[in-house]
Structures are given as C-alpha cells and as structure tokens.
Write a protein that holds these residues in place. Structure first.
Motif, PDB file in Angstrom:
ATOM      1  N   GLY A  24     -13.869  -7.016  18.418  1.00 32.70           N
ATOM      2  CA  GLY A  24     -15.198  -7.111  17.807  1.00 32.70           C
ATOM      3  C   GLY A  24     -16.163  -6.009  18.199  1.00 32.70           C
ATOM      4  N   CYS A  25     -15.668  -4.988  18.907  1.00 33.85           N
ATOM      5  CA  CYS A  25     -16.587  -3.935  19.368  1.00 33.85           C
ATOM      6  C   CYS A  25     -16.951  -2.965  18.253  1.00 33.85           C
ATOM      7  CB  CYS A  25     -15.995  -3.175  20.557  1.00 33.85           C
ATOM      8  SG  CYS A  25     -14.617  -2.086  20.117  1.00 33.85           S
ATOM      9  N   GLY A  26     -16.174  -3.006  17.171  1.00 29.74           N
ATOM     10  CA  GLY A  26     -16.466  -2.088  16.068  1.00 29.74           C
ATOM     11  C   GLY A  26     -15.386  -1.055  15.811  1.00 29.74           C
ATOM     12  N   THR A  29     -14.240  -0.902  12.073  1.00 30.32           N
ATOM     13  CA  THR A  29     -15.332  -0.382  11.249  1.00 30.32           C
ATOM     14  C   THR A  29     -15.438   1.128  11.413  1.00 30.32           C
ATOM     15  OG1 THR A  29     -16.485  -2.475  11.560  1.00 30.32           O
ATOM     16  CG2 THR A  29     -17.799  -0.615  10.765  1.00 30.32           C
ATOM     17  N   ILE A  30     -15.423   1.581  12.655  1.00 30.66           N
ATOM     18  CA  ILE A  30     -15.519   3.018  12.915  1.00 30.66           C
ATOM     19  C   ILE A  30     -14.286   3.740  12.367  1.00 30.66           C
ATOM     20  CG2 ILE A  30     -15.535   4.781  14.737  1.00 30.66           C
ATOM     21  CD1 ILE A  30     -17.251   2.852  16.421  1.00 30.66           C
ATOM     22  N   ASN A  60     -12.315   2.973   9.888  1.00 27.87           N
ATOM     23  CA  ASN A  60     -12.334   3.070   8.430  1.00 27.87           C
ATOM     24  C   ASN A  60     -13.390   4.043   7.929  1.00 27.87           C
ATOM     25  OD1 ASN A  60     -10.244   1.231   7.324  1.00 27.87           O
ATOM     26  ND2 ASN A  60     -11.315  -0.278   8.554  1.00 27.87           N
ATOM     27  N   GLU A  61     -14.572   4.017   8.541  1.00 24.82           N
ATOM     28  CA  GLU A  61     -15.621   4.959   8.124  1.00 24.82           C
ATOM     29  C   GLU A  61     -15.263   6.392   8.483  1.00 24.82           C
ATOM     30  OE1 GLU A  61     -18.866   4.774   6.410  1.00 24.82           O
ATOM     31  OE2 GLU A  61     -17.488   3.230   5.677  1.00 24.82           O
ATOM     32  N   GLU A  70     -12.183   7.575   8.739  1.00 32.50           N
ATOM     33  CA  GLU A  70     -11.166   8.036   7.793  1.00 32.50           C
ATOM     34  C   GLU A  70     -11.807   8.402   6.455  1.00 32.50           C
ATOM     35  OE1 GLU A  70      -8.029   5.448   6.223  1.00 32.50           O
ATOM     36  OE2 GLU A  70      -6.746   7.225   6.030  1.00 32.50           O
ATOM     37  N   LYS A  71     -12.734   7.576   6.015  1.00 36.65           N
ATOM     38  CA  LYS A  71     -13.376   7.841   4.725  1.00 36.65           C
ATOM     39  C   LYS A  71     -14.091   9.194   4.747  1.00 36.65           C
ATOM     40  CE  LYS A  71     -16.133   5.781   1.078  1.00 36.65           C
ATOM     41  NZ  LYS A  71     -15.495   6.816   0.231  1.00 36.65           N
ATOM     42  N   VAL A 121      -4.814   5.555   9.125  1.00 40.68           N
ATOM     43  CA  VAL A 121      -5.308   4.604  10.126  1.00 40.68           C
ATOM     44  C   VAL A 121      -4.150   3.700  10.531  1.00 40.68           C
ATOM     45  CG1 VAL A 121      -6.760   2.562  10.496  1.00 40.68           C
ATOM     46  CG2 VAL A 121      -7.744   4.598   9.427  1.00 40.68           C
ATOM     47  N   PRO A 137     -25.825   3.226  14.901  1.00 37.29           N
ATOM     48  CA  PRO A 137     -25.314   3.131  13.535  1.00 37.29           C
ATOM     49  C   PRO A 137     -23.883   3.670  13.465  1.00 37.29           C
ATOM     50  CG  PRO A 137     -27.414   4.320  13.619  1.00 37.29           C
ATOM     51  CD  PRO A 137     -26.911   4.205  15.022  1.00 37.29           C
ATOM     52  N   VAL A 138     -23.068   3.078  12.591  1.00 38.56           N
ATOM     53  CA  VAL A 138     -21.695   3.539  12.409  1.00 38.56           C
ATOM     54  C   VAL A 138     -21.683   5.018  12.058  1.00 38.56           C
ATOM     55  CG1 VAL A 138     -19.581   3.232  11.069  1.00 38.56           C
ATOM     56  CG2 VAL A 138     -20.970   1.260  11.642  1.00 38.56           C
ATOM     57  N   GLU A 139     -22.611   5.413  11.187  1.00 43.64           N
ATOM     58  CA  GLU A 139     -22.645   6.814  10.756  1.00 43.64           C
ATOM     59  C   GLU A 139     -22.811   7.749  11.959  1.00 43.64           C
ATOM     60  OE1 GLU A 139     -24.228   4.377   9.341  1.00 43.64           O
ATOM     61  OE2 GLU A 139     -23.539   4.365   7.260  1.00 43.64           O
ATOM     62  N   MET A 146     -26.398   1.383   8.642  1.00 43.31           N
ATOM     63  CA  MET A 146     -25.647   0.135   8.892  1.00 43.31           C
ATOM     64  C   MET A 146     -25.230   0.108  10.360  1.00 43.31           C
ATOM     65  SD  MET A 146     -23.482  -2.240   7.051  1.00 43.31           S
ATOM     66  CE  MET A 146     -24.119  -1.410   5.617  1.00 43.31           C
ATOM     67  N   SER A 147     -25.653  -0.870  11.094  1.00 48.54           N
ATOM     68  CA  SER A 147     -25.266  -0.886  12.502  1.00 48.54           C
ATOM     69  C   SER A 147     -24.030  -1.748  12.692  1.00 48.54           C
ATOM     70  CB  SER A 147     -26.421  -1.382  13.374  1.00 48.54           C
ATOM     71  OG  SER A 147     -26.210  -2.706  13.778  1.00 48.54           O
ATOM     72  N   LEU A 148     -23.322  -1.468  13.768  1.00 49.09           N
ATOM     73  CA  LEU A 148     -22.072  -2.185  14.028  1.00 49.09           C
ATOM     74  C   LEU A 148     -22.275  -3.687  14.076  1.00 49.09           C
ATOM     75  CD1 LEU A 148     -20.347  -0.043  16.763  1.00 49.09           C
ATOM     76  CD2 LEU A 148     -19.664  -0.336  14.399  1.00 49.09           C
ATOM     77  N   ASN A 195     -21.465  -6.032  11.133  1.00 51.02           N
ATOM     78  CA  ASN A 195     -20.172  -6.046  10.450  1.00 51.02           C
ATOM     79  C   ASN A 195     -19.615  -7.438  10.182  1.00 51.02           C
ATOM     80  OD1 ASN A 195     -19.116  -6.754  12.904  1.00 51.02           O
ATOM     81  ND2 ASN A 195     -17.754  -4.994  13.109  1.00 51.02           N
ATOM     82  N   TRP A 245     -20.261  -7.212   6.572  1.00 52.75           N
ATOM     83  CA  TRP A 245     -20.008  -5.934   5.934  1.00 52.75           C
ATOM     84  C   TRP A 245     -18.519  -5.659   5.898  1.00 52.75           C
ATOM     85  CZ3 TRP A 245     -18.886  -0.808   8.112  1.00 52.75           C
ATOM     86  CH2 TRP A 245     -18.988   0.206   7.142  1.00 52.75           C
ATOM     87  N   PRO A 266     -15.745  -2.995   5.671  1.00 51.22           N
ATOM     88  CA  PRO A 266     -15.614  -1.544   5.741  1.00 51.22           C
ATOM     89  C   PRO A 266     -14.819  -1.013   4.552  1.00 51.22           C
ATOM     90  CG  PRO A 266     -14.191  -2.612   7.370  1.00 51.22           C
ATOM     91  CD  PRO A 266     -15.029  -3.687   6.743  1.00 51.22           C
ATOM     92  N   SER A 267     -15.225   0.142   4.096  1.00 52.90           N
ATOM     93  CA  SER A 267     -14.526   0.764   2.982  1.00 52.90           C
ATOM     94  C   SER A 267     -13.311   1.488   3.512  1.00 52.90           C
ATOM     95  CB  SER A 267     -15.451   1.756   2.298  1.00 52.90           C
ATOM     96  OG  SER A 267     -15.954   2.659   3.262  1.00 52.90           O
ATOM     97  N   VAL A 315      -9.861   3.760   3.097  1.00 50.60           N
ATOM     98  CA  VAL A 315      -9.198   4.701   2.210  1.00 50.60           C
ATOM     99  C   VAL A 315      -7.864   4.079   1.822  1.00 50.60           C
ATOM    100  CG1 VAL A 315      -8.228   7.023   2.014  1.00 50.60           C
ATOM    101  CG2 VAL A 315     -10.335   6.662   3.328  1.00 50.60           C
ATOM    102  N   ARG A 353      -5.131   8.572  -0.767  1.00 48.79           N
ATOM    103  CA  ARG A 353      -4.456   9.594   0.049  1.00 48.79           C
ATOM    104  C   ARG A 353      -3.474  10.383  -0.818  1.00 48.79           C
ATOM    105  NH1 ARG A 353      -3.389   4.939   3.605  1.00 48.79           N
ATOM    106  NH2 ARG A 353      -5.106   4.742   5.091  1.00 48.79           N
TER     107      ARG A 353
END
Lengths: 224, 224
Positions: free
Chosen positions: A37-39, A42-43, A45-46, A48-49, A60, A203-205, B1-3, B6, B9, B11-12, B14, B19
């Motif tokens: 659950g730490c993220g 989410t990280i 996947n973002e 990779e995107k 991934v 933020p994930v970004e 968007m913060s972790l 999630n 949320w 995650p998108s 790929v 690919r």
C-alpha cells in the motif's frame, strides 16, 4: 552456410549493446521496494506510462503478472504440472519461498536488461539480503547501474490508514500471517539510488519526475 | 494526484497492445525444438540477427542465459541462497526438473510477449506435453499465434555425426544419462507451425527465410 558446418562456425549473436542501440536506451531494472500500500504499483504504472509516451520500450513486473506464471502458487501448478512439481516448485509465503520469488524476478529482470528494456518491478521485497542478491544477479552480466533501487518510504500508519485492499485489517485480526510491517519485518534500504519519502503529500507525478531525472542523468535514457 | 488517493484511483497501465504499437510488431515466442546439435542455436542467432537488422526488438532465450539465473542448477543456488533453496528450487535433469525448466522458460516467454518482443527460444524440449503446456501458458494471456513452434528436424545420425560438443560420444559411453535421442525419447511435434526438415543440405539462411516469411504473413512483423 549449411547447418552441418556449425562445428567450425560461430553464429553471430546480437549483443545487448546492439539491442540497446536499436531501442535508444540502456536496459535497466527500476526496483521499487516498500510496504504493502505504499504506492509501488501506482508509481510503477505512472512511470511506465511516462516512459512509454516518450517512446521508450518498457515492461512492468508485479504480482499480477508473475503470480500467475513464473512464481505461481502450488495450487495453480497442481492443475497442470502434477503433485510433485506443485509441492516442490510452487511458491507460497514462507521465508524460503519469498527468497525464491525475488530470485526468479531478479533473474527475469536480468533477461529484460539484456533485451534493453526499461523494466519496473513492484514487490514489497522486505529483506535487504534478497534485494542485495537481486542487485548482484542483475548487475552480474552487465554493468553497475543496471539496478536502480527506489525506496517508496511511506510510513506504516499511512499505508494502514489507506488499506486499499483491506489487507492490514486482516493482518491485525490475525487472518493473514507473516504480513510485512505487522507481523514480519521490513528492512529499509540503507543506500537506495532513490529515496521517496512519502508523508501523504508527495504527488505521484513528482515521484515519477525524480525517477526519470535519475535515469536520464545516469545515461539510461536519452536526454530530452 | 497524491499517493494517498489511490484508494479510488485506478492507475493507467500501459497495455501490451500499446507496447506493440510502439515497437511496430506483435510479441511472439518462436519456439525451436529438436535434438541436441540439430541447429537450434545457429538458427536462433541468425534469425535474431536478421530481425534485429530490420529494426525489430528481439531476444533469444537459450541454455547460456537461463542456466545461470532463472533455471540455475542446485550447485549454483547453493552459493548464494543456502541449502534449503538449492535443494528445492535448483534444476537438474530429472523428469520433474525438465518439466519445471520448460515451464519457467514459457512463463518468461509470456512476459516477453506482453512486452511486445519477438523472442526466440532454443531448447531441446523433447516432450509433447511440456511444449503443449508452454503453448498454453504463452497464449493464455494473449491470442492464438503468440506461440510459433518450429521443429528443427535434423536426423539423429546427422546430429551425432556433427557432435560439435562431444555430447553424443559421452552419451553413447554412458557418461551422460538421460540424453535425448540416445537414452531418452524425443517426441516430434505432430503439427508444428513450421517444419524444417534438415538433411545436411538446408542452408541456415533458407531456414531463417521460412520463419521470417511465416511471421510476416501471420501479421507478427510488418510487411516489408
């Protein structure tokens, strides 16, 4: 050249460096580690995107795609492979099984590095020894820098408060044994390449920015 | 968007298709099977070179790169992983071990297919059941056509006459047990996608031509 002459003929292999030149990047494993659950996912996947959108060849590896095949549990192997294989090769959650789980993932990571792919792994991987061995396996055939350890350092309280899969609740109730952070230890990396402190406000970004910057300055990605 | 958000949320990710679109090809495992010395490695390397030279993202899986990591023998695991893991997870040449060896390779092939890579495997893989399971594992997550079985059908006499690694001589002398073709069976594919009869006169280039033509007409590679 006929096949029968291959006694004296050395086949021309495509090298890792040639694959990397074609793809315009260096094969690298970005190894995310941290509590459930730490993220991490989410990280992953973002990240990779972001990389994919900028034209990079990526993959991934996470529980979703390895637990159904490479690191399948005994009950899944049982169906197709029979009892002996299921018992011996299937992976549960004992210490030995977790170690082998990480070893197989690292071995696959090393193959993806040879293929020149930027590969993001998202596993709790709580033990320092296992991560050290993963680094050793991945960097053995290549160069230092093929393994980038990213510590997603979200405090336990935050992970438990989110509890997006309800696992912490079950672990506190004793329904899940050996749960990292509750009944099993998490050994934080001492010197990860990237440390992402995450107190609910990262933020994930921004996390992805940091990883991409690192990979770019380390020469794993072309400068943009 | 913060972790911390999630929980709600998604995650998108790929996708495999994205690919593949980036790489301009379909992820495929080209599974070479045949006796020791039949020419699998030679064909695998030449095929990869041809594909690479035409801009395709490729990988070869063979004994050289899996026996040191993913499918390491017990004595190698012993060094780093300890006795319990070495005994349980290390792979030798028993029937169970061979089956698990092929299973792990197929599982990795499936991950490479998801990454969109044209992956060539070069293993004796003598048993129909093991190859059938490999096909099932690789095509499960994707589509029919992800697994292309290529039978490198070189007669035993030809392989034994070449004996480029001296293995047949040792097998005949009883120094190697369970050697396919001598003391263990080889079960030829009944309906491989590609059958390469090889009576000493098939040039490697012609074998590669046939595989490339097949992959192109099957839509795995862009038409040239």
């Amino acid at each position: 050249m006929s096949l029968s002459q291959n006694i004296v003929w050395h086949p021309s292999s495509v090298t890792r460096e040639e694959r990397e030149a074609l793809l315009g990047q260096r094969g690298t494993v970005v190894w995310l580690t941290g509590l459930s659950g730490c993220g991490k996912s989410t990280i992953a996947n973002e990240l990779e995107k972001r990389l994919h959108d900028s034209g990079r060849a990526t993959m991934v590896l996470d529980g979703d795609n390895v637990r159904h095949g490479l690191c399948a549990p005994p009950e899944r192997l049982m169906t197709e492979q029979g009892e002996a294989s299921a018992n011996r090769f299937g992976l549960g959650f004992s210490a030995d099984d977790r170690q082998e789980n990480i070893r197989r993932i690292a071995a696959v990571g090393q193959l993806f590095v040879s293929a020149g792919i930027i590969t993001v792994t998202a596993f709790v991987s709580p033990y320092r020894d296992d991560r050290r061995r993963a680094r050793g396996l991945i960097e053995r055939a290549g160069t230092v820098g093929d393994f980038v350890e990213v510590f997603v350092d979200t405090p336990l309280e935050v992970c438990e408060r989110r509890d997006s899969k309800g696992l912490y609740k079950k672990a506190r109730a004793g329904e899940i044994k050996h749960f990292t952070g509750i009944s099993d230890p998490y050994e934080p990396p001492r010197s990860p390449e990237i440390h992402l402190p995450n107190d609910d406000s990262l933020p994930v970004e921004a996390a992805v920015d940091r990883i991409v910057s690192y990979l770019t300055s380390a020469g794993r990605l072309p400068a943009t």
